[in-house]
Design a protein around this motif. Structure first.
Motif, short mmCIF file in Angstrom:
data_model
loop_
_atom_site.label_atom_id
_atom_site.label_comp_id
_atom_site.label_asym_id
_atom_site.label_seq_id
_atom_site.Cartn_x
_atom_site.Cartn_y
_atom_site.Cartn_z
N THR A 56 0.84 -1.21 0.00
CA THR A 56 0.00 0.00 0.00
C THR A 56 0.87 1.25 0.00
O THR A 56 0.64 2.20 -0.74
N LEU A 57 1.91 1.22 0.86
CA LEU A 57 2.83 2.37 0.94
C LEU A 57 3.52 2.60 -0.39
O LEU A 57 3.59 3.72 -0.89
N LEU A 58 4.07 1.51 -0.95
CA LEU A 58 4.88 1.65 -2.17
C LEU A 58 4.04 2.10 -3.36
O LEU A 58 4.52 2.82 -4.23
N ARG A 59 2.76 1.67 -3.39
CA ARG A 59 1.89 2.09 -4.50
C ARG A 59 1.63 3.59 -4.46
O ARG A 59 1.62 4.27 -5.48
N ALA A 60 1.44 4.12 -3.26
CA ALA A 60 1.11 5.55 -3.14
C ALA A 60 2.35 6.44 -3.13
O ALA A 60 2.26 7.64 -3.38
N LEU A 61 3.52 5.82 -2.86
CA LEU A 61 4.74 6.63 -2.65
C LEU A 61 5.17 7.48 -3.86
O LEU A 61 5.45 8.67 -3.69
N PRO A 62 5.23 6.89 -5.10
CA PRO A 62 5.73 7.74 -6.21
C PRO A 62 4.90 9.00 -6.41
O PRO A 62 5.46 10.10 -6.50
N GLY A 63 3.58 8.85 -6.45
CA GLY A 63 2.72 10.02 -6.68
C GLY A 63 2.81 11.02 -5.54
O GLY A 63 3.07 12.21 -5.75
N SER A 64 2.63 10.53 -4.31
CA SER A 64 2.65 11.43 -3.15
C SER A 64 4.02 12.07 -3.00
O SER A 64 4.12 13.28 -2.72
N GLY A 65 5.06 11.26 -3.19
CA GLY A 65 6.44 11.76 -3.04
C GLY A 65 6.71 12.89 -4.00
O GLY A 65 7.28 13.93 -3.64
N LEU A 66 6.28 12.68 -5.26
CA LEU A 66 6.52 13.70 -6.28
C LEU A 66 5.78 14.99 -5.93
O LEU A 66 6.35 16.10 -6.04
N ILE A 67 4.51 14.85 -5.51
CA ILE A 67 3.72 16.04 -5.16
C ILE A 67 4.41 16.80 -4.03
O ILE A 67 4.59 18.02 -4.07
N VAL A 68 4.85 16.05 -3.00
CA VAL A 68 5.45 16.69 -1.81
C VAL A 68 6.77 17.37 -2.17
O VAL A 68 7.00 18.54 -1.84
N LEU A 69 7.65 16.64 -2.88
CA LEU A 69 8.98 17.20 -3.20
C LEU A 69 8.86 18.42 -4.11
O LEU A 69 9.48 19.46 -3.87
N ALA A 70 8.03 18.26 -5.17
CA ALA A 70 7.90 19.37 -6.13
C ALA A 70 7.18 20.55 -5.50
O ALA A 70 7.58 21.71 -5.70
N GLY A 71 6.13 20.27 -4.72
CA GLY A 71 5.39 21.36 -4.07
C GLY A 71 6.29 22.13 -3.12
O GLY A 71 6.29 23.37 -3.12
N ALA A 72 7.06 21.42 -2.33
CA ALA A 72 7.95 22.08 -1.36
C ALA A 72 9.02 22.89 -2.09
O ALA A 72 9.39 23.99 -1.66
N TRP A 73 9.50 22.34 -3.21
CA TRP A 73 10.50 23.08 -3.99
C TRP A 73 9.90 24.38 -4.51
O TRP A 73 10.52 25.46 -4.45
N ALA A 74 8.63 24.31 -5.00
CA ALA A 74 7.97 25.51 -5.53
C ALA A 74 7.80 26.55 -4.42
O ALA A 74 8.02 27.74 -4.65
N VAL A 75 7.43 26.08 -3.23
CA VAL A 75 7.23 27.01 -2.11
C VAL A 75 8.55 27.73 -1.79
O VAL A 75 8.58 28.95 -1.61
N THR A 76 9.64 26.98 -1.77
CA THR A 76 10.95 27.58 -1.45
C THR A 76 11.37 28.53 -2.57
O THR A 76 11.96 29.58 -2.31
N ALA A 77 11.07 28.14 -3.83
CA ALA A 77 11.47 28.98 -4.97
C ALA A 77 10.74 30.32 -4.94
O ALA A 77 11.29 31.34 -5.34
N ILE A 78 9.49 30.32 -4.43
CA ILE A 78 8.72 31.57 -4.38
C ILE A 78 9.45 32.60 -3.50
O ILE A 78 9.54 33.77 -3.84
N GLY A 79 10.00 32.11 -2.40
CA GLY A 79 10.65 33.04 -1.47
C GLY A 79 12.11 33.32 -1.78
O GLY A 79 12.81 33.94 -0.97
N ARG A 80 12.58 32.83 -2.94
CA ARG A 80 14.01 33.00 -3.27
C ARG A 80 14.27 34.35 -3.89
O ARG A 80 13.49 34.81 -4.74
N ARG A 81 15.39 34.96 -3.45
CA ARG A 81 15.75 36.24 -4.07
C ARG A 81 16.48 36.01 -5.38
O ARG A 81 17.03 34.93 -5.59
N ARG A 82 16.47 37.02 -6.24
CA ARG A 82 17.09 36.90 -7.56
C ARG A 82 18.59 36.60 -7.40
O ARG A 82 19.28 37.25 -6.62
#
Lengths: 309, 103
Positions: A97-123
């Motif tokens: 169950t964990l492994l089936r959900a991991l790729p999708g959830s993992g991608l959403i979490v990693l990419a979402g968190a990256w986007a959040v950090t990128a928003i607050g990044r200075r030029r």
């Protein structure tokens, strides 16, 4: 010189420069040796092979520096998911169950968190990947021993006490390591912050403000990792809520509802494990390394200030 | 006392090459030609031997104008002692295997 020989020489020089950039700082003098060897060679045929070998040396040395500095940390980081999964299975959990959900959830979490950090990044500011690289590779890939620092400070003090000592030291700071009186300290000479501090001290600038700037800049990767860790936690929660919504859409299908609900929780688990189990320790290690380095910079600044008086 | 290095075949070749003229400073490329070792193998060996105090390195000004100084290498006293020990061991092994050994 034929066009082919000219191009070979240009390419060999470019490759050796790349090797120099790749080598860990404590091997910087060897990088200069490789460059000098290529410049001094008359054998155009062997040049490219020689330069390619130098590039291989650069990567191998860099890798071995990373393993020696961060190998144990990387192994412990890899151990965490293995332990969690192992105990989960041991106490009756279904890894499927964990492994089936991991790729999708993992991608959403990693990419979402990256986007959040990128928003607050200075030029022009470096991002999460650069911060992780700094944390894993170590800012300087090698530590200066207390003995080496004392020797360096002695040599610096002796040099600046001579007639025109400040000019002499400034001149030697600009020389290649092999010809500089400070060639035995590549870790300091190839550290841009130590170099900037020395230059500032020798030109009579206020070292307190230079130290503050260095501290701020050096702490930045650790701060970025902290932000990314926070973002991972709450994006994990968001991914879980999204999973709940998806599960509720299937409420009339009891055979899949349970699986979807269980999978939804993987997002929060993944976010928390990454944030608190991997990113947070990396940020803490980086911050500790910065404090170690700052104590070195403060010693250098104090020595320069004492000599200037 | 320096740490004894891993004595691989490549290290033995390098020691033998440096022992031929132990007092001379040698260029990396020349050592590569004598030993047949590529730069990717030679430099890590030189770095390790230098770290272990078995080999010394310094910069030598070029004889021709416009050419930058080059790094040159030779064995230290410890390095010469170890290289002789290895050469002797190689001769003994060769004799034990019934091979002809040059005088």
């Amino acid at each position: 010189m034929t066009t082919r020989a000219f191009l070979c020489r240009r390419m060999a020089r470019a490759l050796t420069r790349h090797a120099v950039d790749t080598l860990p700082v404590h091997r910087a003098a060897w990088g200069e040796a490789m460059q000098a060897e290529v410049d001094g060679l008359d054998d155009d045929d062997g040049l490219l092979r020689w330069a390619l070998g130098c590039v291989m040396v650069g990567y191998r040395e860099r890798l071995s520096a990373i393993v020696s500095v961060s190998g144990a940390m990387i192994a412990r980081m890899a151990l965490l998911p293995v332990l969690l999964m192992g105990f989960y299975t041991l106490f009756g959990g279904q890894v499927g169950t964990l492994l089936r959900a991991l790729p999708g959830s993992g991608l959403i979490v990693l990419a979402g968190a990256w986007a959040v950090t990128a928003i607050g990044r200075r030029r022009g500011e470096k991002g999460v990947f650069a911060a992780v690289r700094v944390a894993i590779a170590g800012p300087r890939q090698a530590k200066l021993s207390p003995r080496q620092l004392e020797d360096f400070l002695d040599q610096l003090a002796t040099a600046v006490r001579q007639d025109d000592g400040f000019d002499l030291v400034r001149y030697h700071l600009r020389l290649p390591l092999g010809r500089s009186m400070f060639g035995a300290y590549p870790i300091l000479m190839r550290d841009p912050h130590a170099y900037a501090l020395l230059q500032a001290g020798l030109t009579g600038k206020l070292l307190v403000s230079v130290l503050e700037d260095v501290h701020k800049e050096r702490l930045r990767p650790s701060q970025i990792l902290h932000s990314y860790g926070d973002a991972l936690t709450w994006v994990g929660l968001v991914a879980t809520l999204m999973g709940f919504i998806k599960a509720l859409e299937a409420i009339n299908h009891p055979e899949s509802f349970g699986h979807l609900l269980a999978g939804a929780l993987v997002g929060a688990v993944f976010g928390l494990v990454c944030a608190k189990g991997i990113i947070r320790p990396l940020a803490d290690i980086t911050a500790r390394g910065v404090e170690d380095d700052m104590s070195i910079y403060r010693r250098i600044a104090a020595a320069l200030a004492a000599e200037a008086r | 006392m320096p740490r004894r290095p891993n004595i691989s075949r490549q290290t033995r070749l390098l020691f033998a090459a440096l022992l031929e003229r132990p007092m001379d400073w040698r260029y990396g490329y020349d050592l590569s030609k004598v030993t047949g070792l590529k730069s990717g193998t030679l430099y890590p060996l030189l770095m390790r031997l230098n770290d272990q105090g078995l080999m010394a390195a310094r910069w030598e000004e070029a004889s021709r104008p416009g050419v930058p100084p080059r790094h040159v290498y030779r064995l230290t006293a410890d390095g010469v002692a170890l290289a002789r020990e290895l050469a002797l061991a190689d001769v003994t092994d060769a004799k034990a295997n019934g091979e002809k050994v040059p005088a």
